[in-house]
Design a protein around this motif. Structure first.
Motif, PDB file in Angstrom:
ATOM      1  N   GLN A  33      75.031  63.021  -7.121  1.00 21.45           N
ATOM      2  CA  GLN A  33      73.872  62.158  -7.309  1.00 21.45           C
ATOM      3  C   GLN A  33      73.189  62.438  -8.645  1.00 21.45           C
ATOM      4  N   TYR A  34      73.093  63.732  -8.985  1.00 23.39           N
ATOM      5  CA  TYR A  34      72.553  64.051 -10.314  1.00 23.39           C
ATOM      6  C   TYR A  34      73.425  63.435 -11.406  1.00 23.39           C
ATOM      7  N   LEU A  35      74.724  63.521 -11.238  1.00 24.69           N
ATOM      8  CA  LEU A  35      75.646  62.971 -12.240  1.00 24.69           C
ATOM      9  C   LEU A  35      75.504  61.453 -12.337  1.00 24.69           C
ATOM     10  N   SER A  36      75.386  60.793 -11.194  1.00 25.43           N
ATOM     11  CA  SER A  36      75.254  59.335 -11.211  1.00 25.43           C
ATOM     12  C   SER A  36      73.922  58.916 -11.839  1.00 25.43           C
ATOM     13  N   MET A  37      72.834  59.655 -11.557  1.00 26.55           N
ATOM     14  CA  MET A  37      71.545  59.309 -12.154  1.00 26.55           C
ATOM     15  C   MET A  37      71.538  59.532 -13.659  1.00 26.55           C
ATOM     16  N   LEU A  38      72.212  60.608 -14.105  1.00 27.49           N
ATOM     17  CA  LEU A  38      72.315  60.855 -15.543  1.00 27.49           C
ATOM     18  C   LEU A  38      73.129  59.761 -16.219  1.00 27.49           C
ATOM     19  N   SER A  39      74.237  59.364 -15.587  1.00 27.63           N
ATOM     20  CA  SER A  39      75.071  58.291 -16.149  1.00 27.63           C
ATOM     21  C   SER A  39      74.286  56.980 -16.217  1.00 27.63           C
TER      22      SER A  39
END
Length: 360
Positions: A33-39
């Protein structure tokens, strides 16, 4: 004409992403989820600055990108409402009132649809989202109004400059008439007197008259230089404004579209003379009441189209059109005449870079 947003404050305006950023520090998320929000944040920033680089007429793609990114990340982070707000701002800035109302209504409907169909862990998503999107979209409308006002002031300033140029031309004409009228009369008088004195073999007296004649000529030259000092030809932009003004004075509704290009002096002179000839033909022969002048560039070719809605017979190419073609040929340009609910004259001029590539 520049219809872009001013980019100097674009970084400051990103402070409104606070609704998106706060959950990153107040809620525990899984690594994906952190990765998706950063992307999503990076994609949003790309679309955001893309919108700032676009003019109003090409802003639909970055707006669509922002809406798509915000919709996809909403199930993970409902703070995406701030991204929807930016989309509302660009919609308010880019579109006419009718399209603005339609697109804003669709954007708010999308928020409602997301709230109804997704499990959003924020019960204020709609309560805060709808007012924020509306408020920021109003700011976009205000920015558009400010841009229109600035462009109107610029256009008014350009018209004032053109009027000042015309006044300056008239002043120079009057000054030259006054200066040269008196001076040439004096020169003729001195020359005639010197000729008579020489015929009487009065060389000294004749020499005196010739000396005074030379002095008068020098003073006249100095006065002419002073009269025209500071006057500069305004180039293609000024000539286009003058030609459109002539058409309007003749009863035509004259419109200009596209950006007037910067050309070297030789090609600029040829284009000005060609447009002058074409405008003169319209004023003499067209029975219409509307005229459009368009500047476009495609594949390194500058196209200048002058069209009217007159119901005239086929144009017989006389000396004027023949000379115009010859003048354009000298700068590697062509002229095409086409009849379709009026006459359309198209000048095609390769840009300088295209000519250099062909030469190499």
């Amino acid at each position: 004409m520049n219809t872009q947003l001013e980019r100097k404050m674009s970084w400051v305006y990103l402070i409104n992403l606070i609704f998106y950023i706060i959950p990153l520090f107040t809620v525990r998320f899984s690594p994906w989820q952190y990765l998706s929000m950063l992307s999503a944040l990076l994609l949003f920033l790309g679309c955001y600055f893309w919108a700032y680089r676009c003019n109003r007429h090409n802003m639909h793609w970055p707006i669509a990108g922002i809406v798509l990114v915000a919709a996809l990340i909403t199930p993970v982070n409902p703070g995406s409402v701030s991204m929807f707000a930016y989309a509302g701002f660009f919609i308010g800035f880019a579109y006419s009132l009718k399209r603005y109302l339609l697109l804003t209504a669709l954007l708010l409907a999308l928020l409602v649809l997301l709230d109804l169909t997704l499990t959003i862990h924020w019960n204020l998503f709609l309560i805060m989202g709808i007012p924020i999107v509306l408020a920021v979209s109003f700011l976009g409308r205000a920015e558009q109004a400010k841009l229109r006002h600035r462009l109107a002031e610029q256009q008014s300033g350009d018209e004032i400059k053109q009027l000042a140029t015309m006044v300056e031309r008239e002043r120079i004409g009057r000054d030259l008439h006054d200066i040269l009228g008196h001076t040439l009369s004096s020169i003729i008088l001195k020359a005639d007197l010197a000729e008579k004195l020489l015929a009487r073999q009065q060389a000294d007296a004749a020499q005196q008259q010739l000396t005074e004649l030379s002095q008068i000529a020098r003073e006249a030259l100095s006065q002419v230089r002073q009269s025209v000092s500071g006057y500069k030809h305004q180039g293609l932009t000024a000539e286009v404004a003058r030609l459109l003004s002539r058409l309007r004075d003749a009863g035509f509704v004259a419109e200009l579209t596209g950006e007037i290009p910067h050309l070297d002096s030789r090609r600029e002179t040829a284009v000005v003379l060609a447009l002058t000839e074409l405008v003169t033909n319209i004023m003499r022969h067209s029975k219409g009441d509307s005229c459009q002048l368009r500047f476009t560039e495609q594949a390194g070719i500058l196209k200048i189209c002058l069209s009217d809605n007159g119901r005239q017979a086929d144009v017989k190419e006389g000396n004027g059109i023949t000379g115009l073609r010859e003048r354009l040929t000298a700068i590697n340009a062509t002229l095409k005449l086409q009849h379709n609910q009026g006459l359309t004259a198209t000048i095609e001029l390769p840009q300088q870079s295209t000519l250099l590539q062909e030469a190499t």
